[in-house]
Write an enzyme that holds these catalytic residues in place. Structure first.
Site, short mmCIF file in Angstrom:
data_model
loop_
_atom_site.label_atom_id
_atom_site.label_comp_id
_atom_site.label_asym_id
_atom_site.label_seq_id
_atom_site.Cartn_x
_atom_site.Cartn_y
_atom_site.Cartn_z
N ASP A 10 2.39 4.95 -0.21
CA ASP A 10 2.11 6.14 0.44
C ASP A 10 2.21 7.05 -0.81
OD1 ASP A 10 1.99 5.84 2.97
OD2 ASP A 10 4.08 6.40 3.48
N ARG A 63 11.81 4.84 3.44
CA ARG A 63 12.40 6.49 3.35
C ARG A 63 12.86 6.74 4.64
NH1 ARG A 63 6.39 8.70 2.42
NH2 ARG A 63 7.58 10.41 3.00
N ARG A 67 0.84 -1.22 -0.23
CA ARG A 67 -0.06 -0.08 0.17
C ARG A 67 0.79 1.20 0.14
NH1 ARG A 67 -3.49 -2.05 4.96
NH2 ARG A 67 -1.45 -2.81 5.45
#
Lengths: 251, 251
Positions: B52, B198, B50
Site C-alpha cells: 500500500d 495493519r 502489492r
C-alpha cells in the site's frame, strides 16, 4: 531567568548543521524560532556539540534561559508542536542550575558512525548511513582503531578549520562492530577536534578495505599531518549519540 | 524471453504503493521506467506483495521478462543507476525459470511493523515507524496475539476493498517484542488479506494500552465483522520483510 537543559534528537539532512548561518537553515535557528513562537522571546540555545551539516543527533544536549518559569514538560511539548513538521524533537526538558553550561560542563561525548556495505544503493537508510559498495573487514578495523585510543596529537585527523587551542586529545574508546552488511563505529572522548570522528572513520575504511594496515594507521597518526589522513567519511553516517555531565553538584 | 527474479528494497514514503496508478507515482512505475531507460523495452513487473501507499519493503520480490539475455548483475547495477535518486533499489537480480511467478509461487510472506512509544515526535524514524505517544505493554500484546495465530476467518481484520476470494487464512506467526521505547511486530503467513497486518496491529495496540484484554481481541476475531476491528495502524510503520519460495523444482 530559569535555565533549562534540553535533550534533542534530529535528522540533520537538509540542515547546514547546528550553528546559525546567515543564509542556510540550521538546527539552532529552527529551535530558536520554535521557542520564539512558543514564548514570544528571543532565546539563545547553546549546544554540547556543534554538529556539522548533515550530521544527526540521537541525544544532543543544549541549554536555554527563558523569562518565565514554565514547567519543563510544557516547554518540551509546546516547542515540539511549533517544530512540526521539522525532523527536530525535544526528547526531554529539565530545569538546570543557573551555572549549567551544555558545552563547557560536558565531560564525555559519544559519537556513532554507521556504514552499510553492499552493492545496491541505500533506500531506508539513505542519508542515515555511509554507503560503501564493498565489503569491509570490521575485525581488522577494530584492531587498528585501538592504536588511536589514548592521549595523542590528533593533527592528522583534524579539519583545517578547527579552532581548538590544542590538537592533543584523549580518545577513550574507538570500537568497530560488524553485523551482516552493517558496521557501527563508536567514538568516545571528553571532546573531539573538528571532523575528528569522520577523519578517523575515513582512515579506518582504508584498513577495512585492506589498503592500509594497522601500522599504516598508526603511522598516519604519528605524522601529525592533515595530508596523512586517509579520507573524510561523509557527514550523513555520523550521529551524536550521547553527552555526559558530572553528577549534580560535582561540576 | 529470459525471466529475472528481483529482490527489491524501498522507502515507500511519497509513493502510492506498489501498483501503477493513473495519476500518482508508484514503485512499479518507477521501476518499469528505469528498466525502460536501461534496455529500451516496455517491461511489466509482477511483485509478490502489492504494498500500500507509504508501506516499505526490505525484501520485496518481483519478476520481469527482458528481450535480451543480460547478465543479472548488469541488470541490477544498470537499473539501480537509472533509479537514482529514488529510494528504490534492486538488492539482487537472478535468472529465474520461465514459469517462476513472484506472486503465485510465494509460499510465505513476512511483514514487520515498527512502533516507537514516546512523547516526543520522531525525527530519524519519521515515516519509518508508527509514533505512539504512550507506553505499550509488549508482553500483553504478544500474549493476546497468540489468539490470532492459526487458521481463522479474518473478516474482522480485512479491508472493505479486499479482493481475496475467501477471508479464511492461516496465520503462522504473530510475535511482539519490545526493546526500550521500540516495539516490533512480526507477522508470517502464506498470504494475507488486504490491510490484515495493519488491522491486527491497530487492535494489538488497544491491548498494549490496556483498553482491550486478550479476550477482547479474540472476541473481535470471532465476530468476523470489520466493525469489530480496533483501528488500522498507519502504513509508514509497515515493512514487507521477506518472501519465501519453494526450493527450485519443487514449486
Amino acid at each position: 531567568m530559569p535555565r533549562y537543559r534540553l535533550t534533542l534528537e534530529y535528522d540533520g539532512t537538509g540542515y547546514a548543521g547546528w550553528q546559525r548561518q546567515r543564509d542556510q537553515p540550521s538546527i539552532q535557528q529552527a529551535l530558536e524560532e520554535a521557542f520564539g513562537s512558543f514564548c514570544q522571546e528571543d532565546v539563545n540555545l547553546v549546544a554540547a556539540g556543534r554538529t556539522d551539516a548533515g550530521v544527526h543527533a540521537l541525544q544532543q544536549v543544549a541549554h536555554v534561559d527563558l523569562v518565565r518559569d514554565w514547567p519543563p514538560a510544557t516547554v518540551r511539548n509546546a516547542v515540539n508542536q511549533h517544530l512540526r513538521p521539522r525532523a527536530i524533537s525535544i526528547l526531554e526538558a529539565a530545569r538546570a542550575g543557573a551555572d549549567f553550561h551544555a558545552r563547557f560542563d560536558a565531560v564525555e561525548r559519544l559519537y556513532r558512525y554507521r556504514i552499510v556495505c553492499r552493492r545496491a544503493p541505500l533506500t531506508i537508510d539513505l542519508n542515515r548511513a555511509w554507503h560503501v559498495p564493498r565489503s569491509l573487514d570490521a575485525a581488522a578495523m577494530h584492531e587498528a582503531a585501538q592504536g588511536l585510543v589514548g592521549r595523542h596529537d590528533f593533527s592528522t585527523f583534524r579539519d583545517a578549520g578547527c579552532q581548538a587551542s590544542s590538537p592533543v586529545k584523549t580518545l577513550d574508546e574507538l570500537g568497530v562492530t560488524g553485523a551482516g552488511d552493517a558496521i557501527v563505529i563508536s567514538a568516545r572522548a571528553r571532546s573531539f577536534l573538528h571532523r575528528q570522528v569522520r577523519s578517523m572513520v575515513g582512515s579506518l575504511v582504508h584498513v577495512g578495505e585492506g589498503r592500509w594496515t594497522a601500522g599504516d594507521l598508526r603511522h598516519a597518526l604519528e605524522r601529525r599531518d592533515r595530508q596523512a589522513c586517509g579520507m573524510i567519511a561523509p557527514a550523513h553516517g555520523l550521529y551524536l549519540a550521547a553527552v555526559r555531565y558530572p553528577p549534580e553538584g560535582q561540576a
